[in-house]
Design a protein around this motif. Structure first.
Motif, PDB file in Angstrom:
ATOM      1  N   ASN A 153       0.827  -1.217   0.000  1.00  0.00           N
ATOM      2  CA  ASN A 153       0.000   0.000   0.000  1.00  0.00           C
ATOM      3  C   ASN A 153       0.856   1.260   0.000  1.00  0.00           C
ATOM      4  O   ASN A 153       0.338   2.365   0.077  1.00  0.00           O
ATOM      5  N   ALA A 204      -5.151  -2.119   0.233  1.00  0.00           N
ATOM      6  CA  ALA A 204      -5.530  -1.246  -0.879  1.00  0.00           C
ATOM      7  C   ALA A 204      -4.273  -1.054  -1.719  1.00  0.00           C
ATOM      8  O   ALA A 204      -3.308  -0.445  -1.260  1.00  0.00           O
ATOM      9  N   GLU A 208      -2.720   1.456  -8.421  1.00  0.00           N
ATOM     10  CA  GLU A 208      -3.751   0.647  -9.046  1.00  0.00           C
ATOM     11  C   GLU A 208      -3.388   0.225 -10.468  1.00  0.00           C
ATOM     12  O   GLU A 208      -2.649   0.896 -11.136  1.00  0.00           O
ATOM     13  N   GLN A 236     -11.111  -1.877  -0.398  1.00  0.00           N
ATOM     14  CA  GLN A 236     -10.216  -1.697   0.748  1.00  0.00           C
ATOM     15  C   GLN A 236      -9.780  -0.258   0.924  1.00  0.00           C
ATOM     16  O   GLN A 236      -9.221   0.108   1.964  1.00  0.00           O
ATOM     17  N   ARG A 237     -10.040   0.571  -0.063  1.00  0.00           N
ATOM     18  CA  ARG A 237      -9.598   1.960   0.022  1.00  0.00           C
ATOM     19  C   ARG A 237     -10.394   2.693   1.108  1.00  0.00           C
ATOM     20  O   ARG A 237     -11.595   2.503   1.251  1.00  0.00           O
ATOM     21  N   LYS A 240      -7.407   2.308   5.804  1.00  0.00           N
ATOM     22  CA  LYS A 240      -6.147   2.466   6.534  1.00  0.00           C
ATOM     23  C   LYS A 240      -6.213   3.702   7.426  1.00  0.00           C
ATOM     24  O   LYS A 240      -6.855   4.701   7.084  1.00  0.00           O
ATOM     25  N   GLY A 253      -3.556  10.301   2.990  1.00  0.00           N
ATOM     26  CA  GLY A 253      -4.056   9.233   2.135  1.00  0.00           C
ATOM     27  C   GLY A 253      -4.579   9.634   0.783  1.00  0.00           C
ATOM     28  O   GLY A 253      -4.886   8.768  -0.043  1.00  0.00           O
ATOM     29  N   TYR A 256      -2.841   8.332  -2.539  1.00  0.00           N
ATOM     30  CA  TYR A 256      -3.140   6.969  -2.985  1.00  0.00           C
ATOM     31  C   TYR A 256      -4.635   6.747  -3.264  1.00  0.00           C
ATOM     32  O   TYR A 256      -5.053   5.615  -3.442  1.00  0.00           O
ATOM     33  N   GLN A 257      -5.450   7.814  -3.273  1.00  0.00           N
ATOM     34  CA  GLN A 257      -6.903   7.679  -3.361  1.00  0.00           C
ATOM     35  C   GLN A 257      -7.416   6.770  -2.238  1.00  0.00           C
ATOM     36  O   GLN A 257      -8.318   5.952  -2.426  1.00  0.00           O
ATOM     37  N   ASP A 258      -6.823   6.935  -1.071  1.00  0.00           N
ATOM     38  CA  ASP A 258      -7.081   6.008   0.041  1.00  0.00           C
ATOM     39  C   ASP A 258      -7.569   6.729   1.288  1.00  0.00           C
ATOM     40  O   ASP A 258      -7.580   6.157   2.374  1.00  0.00           O
ATOM     41  N   ASP A 259      -7.975   7.993   1.150  1.00  0.00           N
ATOM     42  CA  ASP A 259      -8.388   8.758   2.322  1.00  0.00           C
ATOM     43  C   ASP A 259      -9.796   8.435   2.774  1.00  0.00           C
ATOM     44  O   ASP A 259     -10.163   8.674   3.918  1.00  0.00           O
TER      45      ASP A 259
END
Length: 668
Positions: A153, A204, A208, A236-237, A240, A253, A256-259
């Motif tokens: 990740n 995540a 990608e 999963q995004r 975290k 985040g 990583y488009q993970d916020d």
């Protein structure tokens, strides 16, 4: 070479396993389109004869192939820089496979087999394939971490490498019918299915594309576990624990488009290439599963990107620090980053959005990117590239990180190999259909072979696009058939610079596009940007349409301060730029007053043949000896933006002031 009846196309590969649910609109595979034009056919041929061979040679000379050889032997030291360098081989194999699909080449076919053998030997017994670790798993590089997938990740790119492997393997299988690369990919994908998922490992992916790759394998095999895993990774995004309050995009985040969970995201954010691959993957999964929350999210994200975060020539990813989207309306010219890979990803995503919705606005953006911010990334020689795509090169003001000239290769060479795989597939973006609705999206001379209600249909385009707006379509059904022909009327031909208010035309044209069938004007209905002609078509029916090719002055929204008081130039789908070599050694001193009249001229011997714009304008002249500043009359020559930097290094401008309001004094 074994020949297949295949549907090979970047977005949708229809296999023997019929999917119950899919994109409502299906594209016509590029293998079913034979080009007869100069603009694209010559680029595809250059890609085949120059770009792909050069990419393979550079993969060899830089050690990318050696990494696989060392991994197979289990000894040595990873000899390139980035943990994702494996993907340059995968992407070049993908492009070469697309080329083989329409241009058989025994020598290339054999070379691919030899390269795939090297790749296969590097694969570990359980299917794991990632040379950055496999060469020396006890002492892997710092990006990998002590165990597999520990830093996925972040920056290990293990799943990113897998995704590009799947894309390359799918292309090779469908082009040749051989399973040698496909079996390697399936063994790796099965390992992922065993490792990740509900009740197993969760992550995540940091970069990608594994999601898109898994969908490709699902389409080939019908194995639902691959589709489920693609959706699992996407879901999963947002799980975290980041410092959500931090303004640092890595800490919170957004990089990583993970916020936040993807269904709650409504802005194009973070690393632009990662974002494009994520949104394209979401579109794939939404089409195959009917996930309406995904659809709602990517619709909002698309509106945000096109309305607030896209440059006038279609490029995205304004900020160099992180190769990422900036804030809304953060589109500076002097420091514009605009990675070529991001433009390629935008084409992938916009094609999918069209297949979901059937609206021409997505093809309008795709066309703008394709003819401008994407092909600017590869030189006319086919072997020199831009990683980034500048908006201005000005001797005294250009940021030092902005590329002024093309390079043959980069330490991080994701863009050249991405170009190699995109260019051969372009004919697959021309046509699409849904039942008896046949869409004509791009205007490229050649013949497409379709089937409508199981009846053969050929459409032959005759044009000199993008230089001329005169278009002709010859309709040849096997026998008379009812069909709804849907021809895109580009937004730029309907007073819409882009499908938002981010850019507009200074003087709108009010010209209705006339369409003739067999020489007689016809009334047509407009549906979602398409002129719809419904009739019983017979062999030899001819449709004619002329698009207005006036030179348009483009203005930016007042929310873009860098472009205030400036205009950009557009003709047809092409954006234009002034380059030093045509304008007395400078381009940054040009002023284009209001009501400037333009003339156009096609120059066959210039830049492989281009239409140039000419106009009498003003230029700022600085006389250092006399210490005076004045304006003088000057003849402007503007070339298509995509063609700049093919004749040496110097100034280039896209946005031009309309008048002088003040002068900054800088002493250097």
């Amino acid at each position: 070479m074994k020949k297949l009846c295949l549907v090979l196309f970047v977005c949708c590969n229809i296999s023997a396993y019929a999917q119950k649910q899919d994109y409502p609109i299906q594209p016509l595979a590029f293998t079913q389109v034979k080009l007869a034009d100069h603009f694209w056919a010559s680029r595809i041929e250059t890609n085949r004869t120059v770009t792909i061979p050069a990419s393979f040679e550079r993969c060899k000379s830089t050690g990318r192939i050696k990494n696989f050889e060392m991994a197979a032997e289990g000894k040595g030291k990873f000899c390139t820089v980035y943990p994702f360098d494996d993907t340059d081989i995968y992407k070049t194999i993908e492009g070469a496979s697309y080329s083989l699909a329409v241009h058989p080449d025994r020598q290339l076919d054999a070379y691919l087999d030899s390269l795939i053998t090297v790749v296969g030997k590097a694969q570990e017994a359980d299917g794991y394939l990632y040379t950055y670790r496999t060469i020396d798993p006890i002492h892997p590089g710092g990006a990998a971490g002590p165990e597999r997938w520990m830093k996925e990740n972040e920056n290990s790119h293990e799943l990113y490498c897998a995704g590009h492997m799947y894309e390359g393997a799918a292309a090779h299988f469908m082009a040749t019918g051989k399973r040698n690369f496909l079996n390697i990919a399936l063994k790796n994908a099965d390992l992922l299915v065993q490792t990740f998922g509900p009740g197993k490992r969760a992550v995540a992916p940091g970069h990608e594309i594994v999601e898109m790759g898994l969908v490709r394998l699902y389409r080939i095999t019908g194995k639902k576990e691959y589709l489920d895993l693609a959706k699992f990774f996407i879901d999963q995004r947002g799980k975290k624990a980041y410092n959500k309050k931090s303004k640092n995009v890595w800490e919170n985040g957004t990089y990583y488009q993970d916020d936040k969970p993807v269904i709650n995201q409504d802005e194009a954010e973070g690393h632009a290439v990662r974002a494009m691959y994520l949104y394209a993957g979401m579109a794939d999964v939404a089409a195959l599963t009917g996930d309406k929350q995904y659809l709602a999210a990517i619709d909002k994200i698309w509106d945000n990107m096109v309305g607030k975060k896209m440059y006038v020539q279609g490029s995205i990813g304004a900020v160099g620090d992180g190769e990422r989207f900036g804030a809304n309306y953060e589109l500076p010219n002097a420091t514009a980053y605009n990675e070529t890979c991001a433009a390629i990803g935008s084409v992938f995503w916009n094609q999918r959005m069209f297949l979901l919705h059937g609206d021409s606005k997505y093809i309008d953006v795709l066309e703008k990117v394709l003819y401008n911010g994407l092909i600017s990334g590869v030189g006319l020689d086919g072997k020199s590239f831009f990683y980034t795509n500048a908006m201005q090169i000005q001797d005294h003001f250009t940021h030092p990180d902005i590329e002024r000239e093309r390079s043959g290769w980069f330490v991080c060479s994701c863009c050249p190999t991405n170009v190699a795989r995109l260019i051969p597939s372009i004919p697959g973006y021309i046509y699409a259909q849904n039942g008896k609705d046949v869409f004509v999206n791009l205007f490229i001379s050649g013949t497409g072979s379709l089937k409508v209600n199981n009846k053969a249909l050929q459409i032959t385009q005759q044009n000199n696009y993008p230089w001329d707006g005169g278009l002709a379509f010859i309709i040849n059904p096997a026998s008379a058939m009812e069909m709804n022909l849907k021809i895109r009327i580009p937004g730029w031909a309907q007073n819409q610079a882009v499908p938002s208010d981010l850019y507009s035309y200074q003087q709108p044209l009010n010209k209705k596009v006339e369409i003739k069938v067999n020489g007689k004007p016809v009334e047509y209905q407009m549906e979602h940007g398409y002129a719809v002609i419904s009739k019983k078509w017979k062999k030899g029916d001819k449709v004619e349409m002329t698009l207005p090719m006036d030179v348009q002055r483009v203005m930016a929204s007042e929310k873009l301060p860098d472009d205030a008081g400036r205009v950009a130039l557009q003709r047809g789908p092409l954006m234009y730029a002034a380059e030093w070599t045509d304008n007395g050694g400078k381009a940054a001193n040009i002023i284009i007053p209001k009501n400037t009249a333009f003339t156009t001229q096609y120059e066959a011997g210039l830049l492989n043949g281009v239409t140039v714009l000419k106009a009498e304008v003003k230029a700022i002249n600085v006389d250092t000896a006399k210490q005076t500043v004045s304006t003088e009359n000057k003849t402007l020559t503007a070339i298509p933006y995509y063609a700049w930097a093919n004749r040496g290094k110097g100034e280039m401008m896209v946005w031009f002031p309309e008048e002088v309001k003040f002068v900054d004094i800088i002493s250097r």
